[in-house]
Design a protein around this motif. Structure first.
Motif, PDB file in Angstrom:
ATOM      1  N   LEU A  55      29.013  69.781  51.447  1.00 12.57           N
ATOM      2  CA  LEU A  55      29.421  71.189  51.488  1.00 12.57           C
ATOM      3  C   LEU A  55      28.224  72.108  51.237  1.00 12.57           C
ATOM      4  CD1 LEU A  55      32.808  70.922  49.596  1.00 12.57           C
ATOM      5  CD2 LEU A  55      32.489  71.402  52.031  1.00 12.57           C
ATOM      6  N   VAL A  60      28.809  75.875  53.080  1.00 17.94           N
ATOM      7  CA  VAL A  60      30.165  76.422  52.977  1.00 17.94           C
ATOM      8  C   VAL A  60      30.214  77.272  51.715  1.00 17.94           C
ATOM      9  CG1 VAL A  60      32.613  75.854  52.712  1.00 17.94           C
ATOM     10  CG2 VAL A  60      31.170  74.450  54.187  1.00 17.94           C
ATOM     11  N   LEU A  84      37.330  74.931  56.422  1.00 21.43           N
ATOM     12  CA  LEU A  84      36.132  75.670  56.024  1.00 21.43           C
ATOM     13  C   LEU A  84      34.877  75.054  56.653  1.00 21.43           C
ATOM     14  CD1 LEU A  84      36.864  76.251  52.220  1.00 21.43           C
ATOM     15  CD2 LEU A  84      36.888  77.975  54.043  1.00 21.43           C
ATOM     16  N   ILE A  85      34.815  73.733  56.650  1.00 24.59           N
ATOM     17  CA  ILE A  85      33.680  73.037  57.250  1.00 24.59           C
ATOM     18  C   ILE A  85      33.609  73.347  58.743  1.00 24.59           C
ATOM     19  CG2 ILE A  85      32.791  70.755  57.892  1.00 24.59           C
ATOM     20  CD1 ILE A  85      33.916  69.772  55.131  1.00 24.59           C
ATOM     21  N   ARG A  88      32.477  76.955  59.504  1.00 23.68           N
ATOM     22  CA  ARG A  88      31.037  77.148  59.286  1.00 23.68           C
ATOM     23  C   ARG A  88      30.209  76.437  60.350  1.00 23.68           C
ATOM     24  NH1 ARG A  88      27.019  79.905  58.924  1.00 23.68           N
ATOM     25  NH2 ARG A  88      25.317  79.223  57.612  1.00 23.68           N
TER      26      ARG A  88
END
Length: 101
Positions: A55, A60, A84-85, A88
């Motif tokens: 992360l 992130v 979220l990953i 991004r």
């Protein structure tokens, strides 16, 4: 939001290198999200430090990760982190493609 095949492919290729896997779907965002959530869930269970390192490497937003982890259900947490990953990595792929010439 539909993404071009080049964006999905670039995102998938980068995620495969980061997570050291070679079987992520590159043409279906929903399938990619599901597979990534499964990988994240395994990391949550067995190698939390590696997940945190990934992360950080992906960049992130830490605040968003903390918000995603406010839940008792591990599957929901994994899905939120996977989203979220993906968000991004898609942003980064779009930038790479835009400025690559």
């Amino acid at each position: 939001m539909p993404y071009s095949p080049a964006i999905l492919s670039g995102t998938t290729n980068h995620l495969q290198r980061i997570f050291e896997v070679d079987n992520l779907p590159s043409s279906d965002l929903e399938a990619l999200e599901f597979k990534l959530a499964h990988i994240v869930q395994q990391l949550l269970r067995h190698d939390f430090n590696r997940l945190l390192h990934i992360l950080y490497r992906i960049d992130v937003d830490e605040r968003k990760v903390k918000e995603a982890m406010i839940d008792a259900d591990e599957e929901i947490i994994a899905l939120r982190i996977a989203r979220l990953i993906l968000k991004r990595e898609i942003q980064k792929t779009e930038i790479r493609l835009r400025y690559s010439g």
